[in-house]
Design a protein around this motif. Structure first.
Motif, short mmCIF file in Angstrom:
data_model
loop_
_atom_site.label_atom_id
_atom_site.label_comp_id
_atom_site.label_asym_id
_atom_site.label_seq_id
_atom_site.Cartn_x
_atom_site.Cartn_y
_atom_site.Cartn_z
N UNK A 6 6.23 58.85 21.12
CA UNK A 6 4.98 57.98 21.60
C UNK A 6 4.22 59.61 21.17
N UNK A 7 2.83 59.55 22.22
CA UNK A 7 2.29 60.75 21.78
C UNK A 7 3.21 61.68 23.50
N UNK A 8 2.87 60.45 24.53
CA UNK A 8 3.48 61.32 25.97
C UNK A 8 4.63 61.95 25.13
N UNK A 9 5.82 61.09 24.73
CA UNK A 9 7.20 61.26 24.25
C UNK A 9 6.85 62.70 23.65
N UNK A 10 6.12 62.89 22.76
CA UNK A 10 6.36 64.06 21.78
C UNK A 10 5.92 65.09 23.13
N UNK A 11 5.34 65.19 23.81
CA UNK A 11 5.06 66.50 25.22
C UNK A 11 5.97 66.25 26.25
N UNK A 12 6.68 65.25 26.19
CA UNK A 12 7.06 65.33 26.60
C UNK A 12 8.74 66.46 26.33
#
Lengths: 301, 270
Positions: free
Chosen positions: A74-80
């Motif tokens: 997900x977008x958030x996981x990518x950034x995480x």
């Protein structure tokens, strides 16, 4: 590459314009610490990417032309994931992710997998990745590749905001004239050499007046006759004769009257960056040679 | 917009956290791709039943025991599953490189060892899980899967997975196409497995074949697993010797992967 030298000022939106095969990507790889130059050196924020890559990597953000986000995350996981690579974690990272997703307009989609995003959204997520750790310098390699004009405009608008509000120094490569126009300053590269350096306005100013382009059957002969008759510099490009002249609109009348039947078409325009390129290199921005080398590179990859 | 980077332990920052996050990504990617999950369960079953029962008729062990071939084949089949999974998970290295994902990792302030560690541990985890799934069938070949037997088997499976994943990583790192990877891997995989004692015991091989099998590190994986699962069988090597060889094999392979990754050159890194 040969004798490429330029300075980028802090908080500047700096462009690297050049046709494919001009050395943009090589330069980009050297600056982003991916490649060690055979000779010469670069200094970014006091760090040499060849000598001191680790220190430099902390302080620069890099956005590649190729897709670096993981579509299965997900977008958030990518950034995480990105944050962890940069040593960020915990609540600091969570807050930062929320902030940056808001900035690039993806807050609503934080929990969606990147594969469900449009091209423009995926690019914005790339940008968010590059900005997550708050770099002072952002390097972007052809960031608008594959974007429609609207998304392209948005991205450039966002780069300007970033420069103005956050004082981020931005270095962006492009092969598009209209994008280069939006930079504060730029270098134009051709075959590994700097052919021009300055603000878009400065560069265009060096072409006095207007640019007149004529289509004709025998450009060499026409060019020669124009030179003897009017005493102006001419340039021949394939089937075209080009003239740079002040008050071009009046001159066009004279030309057409002097060589009846020889000129198939004539156009007059304010100088563009492409005219700067042609003036400096003597050939078009998109040469056959460059196209070929681009295709070669394409098949190789 | 300054993000406060905690000035904690630098080693954690450059090694442990990045390695963890790369490992985590491998796992997430795995379970988000349903086909891979199905494959993990289905392929071991199919393999063992089809090959084992097919060979069973044409195979007689000259060791004189009345062990059914399906039983003999069991540890070898398990190692084979681990072998294929470990090496092929590292195809993701090539995909990462092609997609550009790897680029973003390479420009991050991450030590190269973290990249090896994260990717290799990710592949190891997946391969080991697959191996352990296959262990569920152990009771069907009459193996009593006690706690200690399970633990020891898991250790062997982990070591073999780790070594082979590292090997896959070292091979995949310099490659730019999955086809080339397939070609090279097939060169390795089949001989490595055929000569591991998975199909026929060392004792039945001719002397030169025997030598090859003794050089083959995978032999020690199969041998170790066999002596854990069938304590009664007389193994070629002691369990301790096999395990020690596996540890050595793992270290050498990890070293090879590490060396590959740390080459920095004037050629494009990715």
């Amino acid at each position: 590459m040969n004798g490429v030298s330029f300075d980028v000022r802090p908080a500047e939106l700096f462009g690297l314009l050049g046709p494919n095969g001009s050395g943009k990507t090589t330069l980009f790889r050297i600056l982003s610490t991916l490649m060690v130059p055979v000779a010469g050196r670069a200094i970014i924020l006091g760090h040499d990417p060849a000598q001191d890559p680790d220190e430099l990597r902390r302080e620069i953000g890099v956005v590649f032309q190729a897709q670096s986000i993981d579509l299965k995350l997900t977008a958030a996981e990518n950034l995480m994931h990105q944050g962890h690579l940069y040593g960020l974690r915990g609540t600091v990272l969570k807050r930062r992710i929320a902030e940056i997703l808001g900035r690039v307009g993806l807050a609503e989609r934080a929990r969606d997998k990147a594969e469900t995003f449009s091209g423009g959204m995926q690019r914005r997520l790339e940008l968010a990745k590059g900005l997550l750790h708050g770099p002072k310098v952002l390097l972007l390699d052809e960031p608008t590749t594959g974007l429609d004009p609207g998304a392209r405009r948005d991205l450039w608008q966002y780069l300007r905001i970033l420069r103005e509000e956050e004082q981020v120094t931005i270095l962006v490569t492009t092969h598009l004239m209209e994008e280069a126009e939006r930079c504060d300053r730029l270098v134009i590269l051709n075959e590994g050499r700097v052919v021009a350096l300055g603000t878009p306005a400065e560069l265009k100013q060096e072409i006095g007046g207007d640019v007149i382009v004529m289509e004709t059957k025998d450009p060499e002969r026409l060019a020669g006759r124009i030179r003897t008759q009017f005493g102006v510099d001419t340039q021949v490009l394939e089937t075209q004769v080009r003239i740079e002249k002040e008050h071009g609109h009046r001159f066009v009348m004279d030309l057409v009257q002097s060589f009846p039947g020889e000129i198939d078409s004539v156009s007059i325009a304010k100088p563009s960056l492409e005219d700067v390129f042609i003036r400096r290199t003597g050939h078009r921005f998109w040469t056959e040679e460059a196209k070929e080398s681009f295709e070669r590179k394409d098949t190789k990859r | 917009m300054t993000a406060a980077i905690p000035q904690g332990n630098r080693r954690t920052q450059e090694l442990a956290l990045p390695a963890f996050t790369l490992w985590w990504r491998e796992i997430v990617r795995f379970y988000r791709q349903r086909a891979r999950v199905v494959g993990v369960i289905a392929s071991p079953v199919l393999f063992w039943i089809v090959i084992g029962s097919g060979f069973g008729k044409s195979f007689t062990s000259d060791s004189g025991t009345s062990q059914h071939y399906l039983d003999y084949f069991y540890p070898g089949a398990l190692i084979m599953i681990v072998l294929f999974t470990s090496i092929f998970t590292m195809m993701s290295v090539i995909e990462d490189r092609k997609e550009g994902f790897l680029l973003s990792v390479l420009v991050a302030p991450v030590s190269r060892s973290a990249i090896v560690l994260g990717k290799v541990l990710g592949g190891t985890t997946l391969a080991a899980i697959q191996g352990l799934v296959f262990l569920v069938f152990a009771p069907f070949v009459g193996i009593h899967l006690g706690f200690s037997v399970f633990l020891l088997s898991a250790l062997v499976v982990l070591l073999v997975s780790f070594a082979l994943t590292a090997l896959g990583f070292a091979i995949a790192w310099p490659m730019d196409s999955t086809q080339a990877f397939h070609a090279i891997i097939n060169l390795f995989l089949i001989p490595l497995w055929l000569l591991s004692g998975a199909l026929f015991p060392l004792s039945s091989a001719s002397s030169w074949l025997r030598l090859l099998m003794q050089i083959n590190p995978l032999t020690y994986g199969v041998e170790a697993l066999r002596s854990v699962l069938y304590p009664a069988s007389r193994g070629e090597f002691s369990l301790v010797a096999s395990m020690a060889t596996l540890v050595l094999f793992s270290l050498v392979m990890f070293g090879a992967a590490f060396v590959m990754v740390n080459r920095r050159s004037t050629k494009p890194a990715a």
